[in-house]
Design an enzyme around this catalytic site. Sequence first.
Site, mmCIF file in Angstrom:
data_model
loop_
_atom_site.group_PDB
_atom_site.id
_atom_site.type_symbol
_atom_site.label_atom_id
_atom_site.label_comp_id
_atom_site.label_asym_id
_atom_site.label_seq_id
_atom_site.Cartn_x
_atom_site.Cartn_y
_atom_site.Cartn_z
ATOM 1 N N GLU A 124 59.325 12.728 34.298
ATOM 2 C CA GLU A 124 58.340 13.064 33.261
ATOM 3 C C GLU A 124 58.519 14.514 32.775
ATOM 4 O O GLU A 124 57.560 15.184 32.417
ATOM 5 C CB GLU A 124 56.925 12.812 33.796
ATOM 6 C CG GLU A 124 55.887 12.451 32.757
ATOM 7 C CD GLU A 124 56.314 11.369 31.793
ATOM 8 O OE1 GLU A 124 56.660 10.267 32.253
ATOM 9 O OE2 GLU A 124 56.295 11.620 30.582
HETATM 10 C C1 LIG Z 1 62.880 8.163 41.068
HETATM 11 C C2 LIG Z 1 62.988 8.366 39.593
HETATM 12 C C3 LIG Z 1 62.138 7.650 38.745
HETATM 13 C C4 LIG Z 1 62.257 7.790 37.366
HETATM 14 N N1 LIG Z 1 61.490 7.010 36.537
HETATM 15 C C5 LIG Z 1 61.776 6.976 35.208
HETATM 16 C C6 LIG Z 1 61.178 6.011 34.341
HETATM 17 O O1 LIG Z 1 60.335 5.209 34.761
HETATM 18 N N2 LIG Z 1 61.571 5.982 33.046
HETATM 19 C C7 LIG Z 1 62.489 6.834 32.540
HETATM 20 O O2 LIG Z 1 62.806 6.743 31.358
HETATM 21 N N3 LIG Z 1 63.076 7.777 33.324
HETATM 22 C C8 LIG Z 1 62.744 7.863 34.639
HETATM 23 N N4 LIG Z 1 63.351 8.780 35.454
HETATM 24 C C9 LIG Z 1 64.294 9.722 34.869
HETATM 25 C C10 LIG Z 1 63.747 11.150 34.824
HETATM 26 O O3 LIG Z 1 62.740 11.253 33.872
HETATM 27 C C11 LIG Z 1 64.938 12.091 34.573
HETATM 28 O O4 LIG Z 1 65.716 12.103 35.745
HETATM 29 C C12 LIG Z 1 64.484 13.494 34.198
HETATM 30 O O5 LIG Z 1 63.891 13.510 32.927
HETATM 31 C C13 LIG Z 1 65.626 14.513 34.234
HETATM 32 O O6 LIG Z 1 66.725 14.053 33.521
HETATM 33 P P1 LIG Z 1 68.184 14.079 34.187
HETATM 34 O O7 LIG Z 1 68.067 13.398 35.504
HETATM 35 O O8 LIG Z 1 69.157 13.552 33.230
HETATM 36 O O9 LIG Z 1 68.450 15.598 34.481
HETATM 37 P P2 LIG Z 1 69.077 16.647 33.446
HETATM 38 O O10 LIG Z 1 68.370 16.540 32.128
HETATM 39 O O11 LIG Z 1 70.541 16.520 33.461
HETATM 40 O O12 LIG Z 1 68.656 18.017 34.116
HETATM 41 C C14 LIG Z 1 69.412 18.656 35.150
HETATM 42 C C15 LIG Z 1 68.870 20.086 35.326
HETATM 43 O O13 LIG Z 1 69.031 20.801 34.111
HETATM 44 C C16 LIG Z 1 67.798 21.349 33.698
HETATM 45 N N5 LIG Z 1 67.705 21.311 32.239
HETATM 46 C C17 LIG Z 1 68.127 20.335 31.394
HETATM 47 N N6 LIG Z 1 67.811 20.662 30.119
HETATM 48 C C18 LIG Z 1 67.154 21.837 30.168
HETATM 49 C C19 LIG Z 1 66.564 22.692 29.202
HETATM 50 N N7 LIG Z 1 66.545 22.369 27.903
HETATM 51 N N8 LIG Z 1 65.972 23.838 29.608
HETATM 52 C C20 LIG Z 1 65.944 24.177 30.933
HETATM 53 N N9 LIG Z 1 66.500 23.415 31.884
HETATM 54 C C21 LIG Z 1 67.086 22.261 31.510
HETATM 55 C C22 LIG Z 1 66.734 20.467 34.339
HETATM 56 O O14 LIG Z 1 65.496 21.151 34.487
HETATM 57 C C23 LIG Z 1 67.378 20.129 35.659
HETATM 58 O O15 LIG Z 1 67.126 21.143 36.584
HETATM 59 C C24 LIG Z 1 63.210 8.692 36.836
HETATM 60 C C25 LIG Z 1 64.037 9.430 37.695
HETATM 61 C C26 LIG Z 1 63.947 9.256 39.049
HETATM 62 C C27 LIG Z 1 64.906 10.008 39.936
#
Ligand SMILES: Cc1cc2nc3c(=O)[nH]c(=O)nc-3n(C[C@H](O)[C@H](O)[C@H](O)COP(=O)(O)OP(=O)(O)OC[C@H]3O[C@@H](n4cnc5c(N)ncnc54)[C@H](O)[C@@H]3O)c2cc1C
Length: 600
Positions: free
Chosen positions: A442
């Site tokens: 989220e």
């Molecule tokens: C158990 C679990 C349940 C989930 N449930 C859902 C769900 O029901 N529906 C759904 O759609 N998704 C879901 N997610 C996905 C979740 O919302 C994403 O994992 C999350 O939004 C982060 O995206 P990412 O994993 O691609 O990380 P990335 O976006 O790759 O981020 C990696 C790092 O980079 C940082 N970063 C990236 N962009 C920026 C920026 N602009 N400024 C500063 N820092 C930045 C982040 O803070 C983080 O530390 C779930 C994930 C998990 C693990």
Amino acid sequence: MSQYQAPLAEIQFVLTELAGLAQVAQLPGFEEATPDVATAILEEASKFATNVLDPLNYSGDQEGAQWREGGTVTTPAGFRDAYHQFRASGWIGLNKSTEYGGQGLPQLLAAAVEEMWHASNLAFDLCPMLTAGAIEAIELRGSEALKRKFLPNMVAGTWTGTMNLTEPQAGSDLAAVRTRAVPQGDGTYKLQGTKIFITYGEHDYTENIIHLVLARTPDAPPGVKGISLFVVPKVLVNDDGSLGARNDVACVSIEHKLGIHASPTAVMSFGDKGGAIGYLVGEENRGLEYMFIMMNLARFSVGMEGLGISERAYQRAVAYAKDRAQGKAPGLAPDAATGMIIDHPDIRRMLMTMRANTEAMRAVAYVTAAAMDNAHRNPDAAARKAHQAFVDLMIPIVKGWSTELGQELTSLGVQVHGGMGYIEETGAAQHFRDARITTIYEGTTGIQANDLIGRKTARDGGTMARKVAGEIAAVAAELARQDDVSLKAIGTQLADATTALETAIDWMVPAYGAQPGAAHAGAVPYLRLWGLLAGGWQLGRAALIAGKHLRDGTGAAPFMKTKIATARYYADCLLPQAGGLARTIVAGGESALALAANEF
Ligand SMILES: Cc1cc2nc3c(=O)[nH]c(=O)nc-3n(C[C@H](O)[C@H](O)[C@H](O)COP(=O)(O)OP(=O)(O)OC[C@H]3O[C@@H](n4cnc5c(N)ncnc54)[C@H](O)[C@@H]3O)c2cc1C
């Protein structure tokens, strides 16, 4: 193992004395939220949390959800039955619109109940929580036909909902979504694509699952302006409401993860056999805009997870500290019997840190929930606007600060247990593992902090931020005017910390445009500072109210004394961090960015 008991006296105090439940109950449509109804609901929820959800938390973690050949998912023993009891008791529709079968109660009351679900069984509550998000999307922007077709069964819990946003290349940056949606000429679309990490994307609770999916239509402009939102049911629904054919939606696998093992995290494949039938929500290309409207509630709920799990970890730590004999506290005679670890000052420090932060989070979250109710229902348009501006500022704080604290407090919970905290059977380790996801999904803490410095601080030139800082300063001044030594001391610390916050706001507003790198490097400390101050503000208010009760001889005196003692600890031991955070924000950016990427 300790048993979860909802802190009902504390919850009632925050609801009535800090968040103003009586005022919320006077808003149009909330007349039924009388004190008696509120008390009955809280007591029933507390029993359900203690007797049904809490006993399944550990076994659910040990067993985990299981994916089976053919794409079905089995939840751990007891979860399906608990869901059916939960649904039958009407918990899903508590604050949902009466038009679709909900009870239409305030968000404030729902927040208190939600805290109990998160505290007793976080993995279980993710399903109703995601369903609430899907209901909100359809209710806010869906056509009448979509609402009639899906909402009554979702509000009743007969069908659950999901949010399908994330794809392998699209996490924090949803503009990168690639799932395609092709119009069929009959008002429907066919979707093809893969979504990852979908919470409760597949399960065995209900016959149907209503997926909310972000996708792009063929002519969509690139980036954020080309994303649309679709309802894609697992099983198609006939016009008479009966279930029809299976849609082209499959759960390919579920993830093996650090915590929340009972909650299936699914890889979803849409359209492997030609296209999953979907229905557009609202207008094409406005999907991300709709998601932003919904995000306030979803992010608030995740913030409540930080609160709930911290409360649970605190209760478990207190129970263990009262039961574990080890060493003697300082000051005891050499021949005194071995004492309980709760007598060691360092254990007390940890327990007070857990308690004070948890009470602070609760107060901040409930006050925000009351403002959400006012933003929707206050008859005065200017009041609605002012409440919405406050909610907008607070949401990234409730989400980011409460979940970051959840990491620290569940970690302290492990520490209080010593070696046994590292052993799964105490349950302390599970809270630590379960809490870890809350700062990630989220919107990560980094994303919340970007929102706080940009849209919520710099965009209006710091007006709203300074207004709230002014309200905190007014509480500090009132505390300082009191005769009581503790209240005075809280006022002094709160005033100093508010000066630090004002310094940070004054720096952040121009820096956001002029030094974007430094401003963004300071974003998470800025969020942290805001949380610290918001917590101090609300605990300061609580101490003032408790002091008045003690002077007037009203309320339960022992409870009121603990409120003042807890606020004093927060003021003496935690608020001084504000000065350090402000210095980090103002002067730390350059150092954070000193090395080039190739120097790491
Ligand atoms: C158990 C679990 C349940 C989930 N449930 C859902 C769900 O029901 N529906 C759904 O759609 N998704 C879901 N997610 C996905 C979740 O919302 C994403 O994992 C999350 O939004 C982060 O995206 P990412 O994993 O691609 O990380 P990335 O976006 O790759 O981020 C990696 C790092 O980079 C940082 N970063 C990236 N962009 C920026 C920026 N602009 N400024 C500063 N820092 C930045 C982040 O803070 C983080 O530390 C779930 C994930 C998990 C693990």
